[in-house]
Motif scaffolding. Structure first.
Motif, short mmCIF file in Angstrom:
data_model
loop_
_atom_site.label_atom_id
_atom_site.label_comp_id
_atom_site.label_asym_id
_atom_site.label_seq_id
_atom_site.Cartn_x
_atom_site.Cartn_y
_atom_site.Cartn_z
N ALA A 17 9.62 2.99 12.35
CA ALA A 17 10.28 3.11 11.06
C ALA A 17 9.73 4.33 10.34
O ALA A 17 8.70 4.88 10.74
CB ALA A 17 10.06 1.85 10.20
N ALA A 18 10.41 4.72 9.29
CA ALA A 18 9.92 5.79 8.42
C ALA A 18 9.12 5.16 7.29
O ALA A 18 9.69 4.46 6.44
CB ALA A 18 11.09 6.59 7.85
N PRO A 19 7.81 5.36 7.24
CA PRO A 19 7.00 4.73 6.19
C PRO A 19 7.11 5.49 4.86
O PRO A 19 6.68 6.63 4.77
CB PRO A 19 5.58 4.81 6.76
N VAL A 20 7.68 4.83 3.87
CA VAL A 20 7.83 5.48 2.56
C VAL A 20 7.20 4.66 1.44
O VAL A 20 7.37 4.98 0.27
CB VAL A 20 9.31 5.76 2.25
N ASP A 21 6.46 3.62 1.81
CA ASP A 21 5.76 2.78 0.83
C ASP A 21 4.43 3.46 0.48
O ASP A 21 3.56 3.60 1.34
CB ASP A 21 5.53 1.40 1.43
N PRO A 22 4.24 3.90 -0.76
CA PRO A 22 3.00 4.62 -1.11
C PRO A 22 1.73 3.83 -0.82
O PRO A 22 0.75 4.40 -0.32
CB PRO A 22 3.17 4.89 -2.61
N ALA A 23 1.74 2.52 -1.08
CA ALA A 23 0.55 1.72 -0.82
C ALA A 23 0.26 1.66 0.68
O ALA A 23 -0.90 1.76 1.11
CB ALA A 23 0.73 0.31 -1.39
N GLY A 24 1.30 1.49 1.48
CA GLY A 24 1.12 1.45 2.91
C GLY A 24 0.64 2.78 3.47
O GLY A 24 -0.23 2.84 4.35
N LEU A 25 1.20 3.87 2.96
CA LEU A 25 0.77 5.20 3.41
C LEU A 25 -0.68 5.46 3.03
O LEU A 25 -1.44 6.04 3.81
CB LEU A 25 1.69 6.26 2.82
N ALA A 26 -1.08 5.03 1.85
CA ALA A 26 -2.47 5.21 1.44
C ALA A 26 -3.40 4.43 2.37
O ALA A 26 -4.47 4.92 2.75
CB ALA A 26 -2.66 4.76 -0.01
N TRP A 27 -2.99 3.22 2.75
CA TRP A 27 -3.79 2.41 3.68
C TRP A 27 -3.90 3.11 5.04
O TRP A 27 -4.99 3.17 5.62
CB TRP A 27 -3.17 1.03 3.83
N ILE A 28 -2.78 3.64 5.55
CA ILE A 28 -2.81 4.34 6.84
C ILE A 28 -3.76 5.54 6.76
O ILE A 28 -4.53 5.81 7.69
CB ILE A 28 -1.40 4.79 7.25
N GLY A 29 -3.70 6.27 5.66
CA GLY A 29 -4.60 7.40 5.50
C GLY A 29 -6.06 6.98 5.57
O GLY A 29 -6.88 7.64 6.22
N ARG A 30 -6.38 5.85 4.93
CA ARG A 30 -7.76 5.36 4.97
C ARG A 30 -8.16 4.92 6.37
O ARG A 30 -9.29 5.16 6.82
CB ARG A 30 -7.93 4.21 3.98
N GLU A 31 -7.23 4.27 7.10
CA GLU A 31 -7.52 3.83 8.46
C GLU A 31 -7.78 5.02 9.38
O GLU A 31 -8.68 5.00 10.22
CB GLU A 31 -6.36 2.99 9.01
#
Length: 469
Positions: free
Chosen positions: A121-135
């Motif tokens: 999918a195309a991730p466009v949820d800011p909270a989810g993207l921030a979590w991925i960045g941290r991971e």
């Protein structure tokens, strides 16, 4: 292996109590302690979903064998089961990683240490993207791949991930009229690719798509639509300049993965299949459409299914127990040349015409329900409903009555929240209290109704599979 095996093994230490509707009343202790007591299927109440141990082993082995022979990479869609133990087994059999559909599913996979994930999918949820960045920053070994189908999605992703230490790999998703997500047309997809290349936080890693949106059967017309879409995906791939030494082409559910390998297998890329439902398979949609299916429809109703059975005379709906099949047994005896782990080889005797690509998958899941009412001669009401059994890709298929044998001439006409309406021959001896086994259709919407699922070998319960939907 790509998953934290210790965390998966720790599921055996989970305490058992009333929160798991599959368990018999009074079950306690841990999973390991419960299984050490040698539980039997007869100990469990209804409604119930079970998984057959031999069928699971067989399906994993068949797909791994075929993928290795076809030179394709498997990233099975984990959303089909959301079961870390099955993920572990798929990875141990050679899967390169897992595919998931959204951030909540991704968090489950990361909690169990899955090291390589694709978000389909195309991730466009800011909270989810921030979590991925941290991971990504926390774990240098974590590899994350996602999709994009619009310039707007690319802009959102790039803005949210600008502070991440390494770029996120992105595949451009190609769609089509009447499909789901995906850029509509090659021109639109190429513009998305240009946007990814221009985004500092992203890296163009490949192309992606889902051919299952364009057909729902294995008819010549359906297969032509699938192949036409895949040829478009190949054309898109050939015209892009990727920012990686090994670009990815990804497609393939559990219905047309053979077509994906045939059309896309010659590209200079890592071809990633995302098939997920194969590990469970079914007695409905996938039984009819899978490339690895029995072609003789009369043999595909599953063990002790609705086909003719010796001793079932005209008008008789409940036959005698077949030899070697105890009440509640979820699978017929293994063909003499095809043991549970046998993944490749000649057709086993007596299984009907086999799809040429590989051995047929086996339905691993069955539903169980008890007759609670016979209010009319031709009607039985059972204690399973929409909250227990899947119904979106076909109604359950009555197959077998515990202690009596195959159930012929019966069909499910409706499911309510908690009831199954079963039409039967008025002469059938199906009685109040009898337990019926059902073949089911669509693993994804069966598994998500159960947080703990008994795994059986005949009458023995040999595992309890934990899911995290």
């Amino acid at each position: 292996m790509g998953i934290d095996e210790e965390k998966v093994r720790a599921l055996r230490d989970e305490p058992l109590d009333w929160r798991y509707k599959a368990l018999p009343a009074g079950a306690g202790g841990t999973v390991a302690q419960f299984l050490a007591g040698g539980p039997s299927l007869q100990d469990f109440g209804t409604p119930l979903l079970t998984l057959d141990a031999a069928a699971l082993e067989h399906n994993i082995a068949v797909m791994a064998c075929w993928a290795a022979g076809a030179g394709v990479t498997l990233m099975p869609h984990g959303k089909s089961t959301m079961a870390p133990e099955l993920w572990r087994r798929q990875l141990a059999a050679g899967a390169w990683g897992l595919t998931l559909a959204n951030f909540p599913q991704m968090r489950v996979a990361r909690a169990f240490g899955v090291a390589r994930l694709m978000l389909a999918a195309a991730p466009v949820d800011p909270a989810g993207l921030a979590w991925i960045g941290r991971e990504l920053d926390r774990d240098p070994a974590f590899r994350f791949i996602c999709w994009a189908d619009s310039v707007e999605a690319v802009q959102i992703m790039d803005a949210a991930l600008r502070g991440t230490r390494r770029p996120v790999e992105v595949c451009v998703e190609l769609g089509g009229p009447g499909g789901r997500t995906g850029a509509r047309g090659l021109g639109a997809a190429r513009r998305v690719a240009e946007a990814v290349r221009a985004a500092p936080a992203l890296r163009l890693a490949g192309v992606a798509g889902y051919e299952g949106s364009f057909a729902h059967d294995a008819s010549p017309e359906g297969l032509a639509a699938v192949r036409g879409y895949l040829q478009g995906l190949a054309e898109l791939f050939g015209g892009l300049a990727f920012e990686t030494g090994e670009p990815i082409v990804t497609a393939g559910g559990s219905a047309y993965f053979d077509q994906v390998a045939d059309v896309l297998g010659g590209l200079e890329a890592r071809l990633v299949l995302r098939s997920g439902a194969y590990v469970i398979h079914d007695d409905g949609f996938y039984r009819a459409i899978s490339p690895f299916r029995l072609r003789d429809a009369s043999t595909t109703s599953g063990p002790a299914g609705n086909g003719d059975h010796p001793g079932a005379g005209p008008g008789r709906t409940c036959a005698a127990e077949p030899p070697g099949s105890g009440p509640g047994r979820a699978c017929a005896a293994e063909p003499s040349e095809a043991g549970p782990g046998r993944a490749c080889g000649a057709d086993p005797p007596g299984t009907g015409e086999q799809a040429p690509a590989g051995e047929p998958f086996r339905a691993a899941m069955h539903g169980w329900a008890r007759v609670i009412s016979r209010p009319e001669p031709g009607l039985a009401l059972l204690d399973a409903g929409k909250r227990d059994l899947p119904f979106d890709e076909g109604l359950p298929e009555p197959q077998h009555v515990r202690g009596k044998g195959p159930l012929h001439g019966a069909r499910v006409t409706a499911l309510n929240d908690q009831h199954t309406h079963l039409a039967v021959d008025p002469a059938c001896d199906l009685a109040c209290g009898d337990v019926v086994r059902f073949g089911l259709s669509h693993p994804c919407t069966a598994m998500d109704k159960w947080t703990l699922i008994p795994v059986i070998d005949g009458e023995a319960v040999v595992g309890l599979l934990r899911t995290f939907f």
